[in-house]
Design a protein around this motif. Structure first.
Motif, PDB file in Angstrom:
ATOM      1  N   MET A   1      52.167 102.812  -8.813  1.00 21.61           N
ATOM      2  CA  MET A   1      52.621 102.238  -7.550  1.00 21.61           C
ATOM      3  C   MET A   1      52.835 103.344  -6.540  1.00 21.61           C
ATOM      4  O   MET A   1      53.353 104.405  -6.866  1.00 21.61           O
ATOM      5  CB  MET A   1      53.926 101.464  -7.766  1.00 21.61           C
ATOM      6  N   MET A   2      52.413 103.119  -5.325  1.00 14.51           N
ATOM      7  CA  MET A   2      52.682 104.035  -4.235  1.00 14.51           C
ATOM      8  C   MET A   2      53.960 103.571  -3.532  1.00 14.51           C
ATOM      9  O   MET A   2      54.086 102.407  -3.149  1.00 14.51           O
ATOM     10  CB  MET A   2      51.512 104.043  -3.253  1.00 14.51           C
ATOM     11  N   GLU A 117      55.493  97.733 -10.766  1.00 17.92           N
ATOM     12  CA  GLU A 117      54.460  97.080  -9.971  1.00 17.92           C
ATOM     13  C   GLU A 117      55.024  96.437  -8.705  1.00 17.92           C
ATOM     14  O   GLU A 117      54.385  95.611  -8.078  1.00 17.92           O
ATOM     15  CB  GLU A 117      53.736  96.009 -10.806  1.00 17.92           C
ATOM     16  N   GLY A 118      56.234  96.806  -8.331  1.00 14.95           N
ATOM     17  CA  GLY A 118      56.788  96.315  -7.080  1.00 14.95           C
ATOM     18  C   GLY A 118      57.331  94.894  -7.137  1.00 14.95           C
ATOM     19  O   GLY A 118      57.696  94.336  -6.113  1.00 14.95           O
ATOM     20  N   PRO A 179      48.593  93.497  -0.736  1.00 16.01           N
ATOM     21  CA  PRO A 179      49.382  93.510  -1.972  1.00 16.01           C
ATOM     22  C   PRO A 179      49.386  94.921  -2.577  1.00 16.01           C
ATOM     23  O   PRO A 179      48.326  95.527  -2.760  1.00 16.01           O
ATOM     24  CB  PRO A 179      48.623  92.530  -2.882  1.00 16.01           C
ATOM     25  N   LEU A 180      50.557  95.437  -2.881  1.00 12.99           N
ATOM     26  CA  LEU A 180      50.672  96.821  -3.337  1.00 12.99           C
ATOM     27  C   LEU A 180      50.042  97.044  -4.704  1.00 12.99           C
ATOM     28  O   LEU A 180      49.657  98.161  -5.032  1.00 12.99           O
ATOM     29  CB  LEU A 180      52.149  97.223  -3.383  1.00 12.99           C
ATOM     30  N   ASN A 181      49.931  95.988  -5.510  1.00  9.15           N
ATOM     31  CA  ASN A 181      49.376  96.185  -6.842  1.00  9.15           C
ATOM     32  C   ASN A 181      47.865  95.999  -6.890  1.00  9.15           C
ATOM     33  O   ASN A 181      47.266  96.064  -7.955  1.00  9.15           O
ATOM     34  CB  ASN A 181      50.040  95.242  -7.852  1.00  9.15           C
ATOM     35  N   ARG A 229      46.093  97.577 -14.704  1.00 11.48           N
ATOM     36  CA  ARG A 229      45.936  96.213 -14.205  1.00 11.48           C
ATOM     37  C   ARG A 229      44.497  95.754 -13.992  1.00 11.48           C
ATOM     38  O   ARG A 229      44.234  94.557 -14.008  1.00 11.48           O
ATOM     39  CB  ARG A 229      46.688  96.082 -12.863  1.00 11.48           C
ATOM     40  N   TRP A 230      43.551  96.693 -13.788  1.00 13.30           N
ATOM     41  CA  TRP A 230      42.275  96.263 -13.294  1.00 13.30           C
ATOM     42  C   TRP A 230      41.068  96.683 -14.132  1.00 13.30           C
ATOM     43  O   TRP A 230      39.964  96.229 -13.893  1.00 13.30           O
ATOM     44  CB  TRP A 230      42.060  96.778 -11.863  1.00 13.30           C
ATOM     45  N   GLN A 231      41.260  97.572 -15.087  1.00 10.01           N
ATOM     46  CA  GLN A 231      40.107  97.993 -15.867  1.00 10.01           C
ATOM     47  C   GLN A 231      39.566  96.836 -16.695  1.00 10.01           C
ATOM     48  O   GLN A 231      40.309  96.126 -17.348  1.00 10.01           O
ATOM     49  CB  GLN A 231      40.472  99.155 -16.801  1.00 10.01           C
ATOM     50  N   LYS A 232      38.258  96.682 -16.655  1.00  8.84           N
ATOM     51  CA  LYS A 232      37.622  95.603 -17.414  1.00  8.84           C
ATOM     52  C   LYS A 232      37.708  95.917 -18.892  1.00  8.84           C
ATOM     53  O   LYS A 232      37.478  97.019 -19.326  1.00  8.84           O
ATOM     54  CB  LYS A 232      36.172  95.427 -16.983  1.00  8.84           C
TER      55      LYS A 232
END
Length: 233
Positions: A1-2, A117-118, A179-181, A229-232
């Motif tokens: 998270m930034m 993740e905010g 969305p930050l995530n 969160r996003w890697q396939k």
């Protein structure tokens, strides 16, 4: 998270390196430096600011106040039923001539206070889009269609699945809508959507055929967030 940061007021004596410290830290992003609360309120109302650095009031307001030499750092949250734009869930005082090591240790500790993740500080968004002003019209930008943003001169180009949309809105304002995530500001001139990253390297990413550079020291945080969160699979 930034962690999105906002500086409010004048930076007190002894904190001249604050902006550089924020910009040099891989997980903090300086969204804006506002001189007054009225200037900061539109940004705070976007519910995107994690850390507020509260400095001195403007010089012309110091006549009736004793000059301050400390700096307060506030952790903001946005409860669903709060009648005000934000709620201060944590506050600390920083002291002059702060070293980078002390700054880093402080913001890293606050980073761990905030949900990774905010989700604790920022309520889930109910909309799947935001409206963007482009000259004399508004464009509907669907989050899931937005691949990456590119700053070109005094314009910003939004690269979506099917088109390119150009606007003169400020990047900080657009960042506050995202969305930050799902998005990350990875370089001075680029913001990427995690779902569209095709290849991730140490100093760049590929989204389709576009090679996007990464700022120094940001690659590790980008990889962590992307894989989480996003890697396939």
């Amino acid at each position: 998270m930034m962690l999105n940061c906002l500086i409010l007021g004048e930076i007190p004596n002894g904190f001249q390196n604050l902006e550089r410290f924020i910009n040099d830290t891989s997980f903090t992003f300086l969204a804006e430096h506002c001189q007054s609360f009225n200037d900061a309120l539109p940004i705070l109302e976007t519910e995107a600011i994690h850390l507020l650095f509260a400095g001195n009031p403007p010089a012309n307001q110091l006549a009736h106040h004793e000059e301050q030499h400390d700096l307060r750092i506030l952790v903001l949250s946005y409860p669903d039923n709060n009648p005000y734009p934000f709620f201060v869930c944590h506050e600390e005082v920083l002291f002059p001539y702060l070293t980078y090591e002390a700054f880093y240790n402080t913001v890293h500790r606050l980073y761990n206070i905030i949900d990774m993740e905010g989700q604790e500080t920022i309520p889930p968004r109910t909309a799947d889009h935001f409206m963007l002003r482009c000259d004399n019209r508004y464009e509907k930008i669907i989050y899931d269609d937005l691949r990456y943003l590119e700053v070109v001169d005094n314009h910003i180009i939004l690269h979506t699945k099917d088109s390119q949309i150009t606007t003169t809105e400020k990047l900080d304002w657009i960042m506050a809508q995202l969305p930050l995530n799902a998005f990350m500001h990875v370089h001075r001139w680029y913001v990427v959507g995690f779902r569209y990253i095709d290849h991730l390297a140490e100093d760049h990413v590929y989204i389709g055929t576009a090679r996007i550079p990464l700022s120094r020291n940001i690659g590790q945080e980008l990889e962590r967030r992307y894989k989480k969160r996003w890697q396939k699979s």
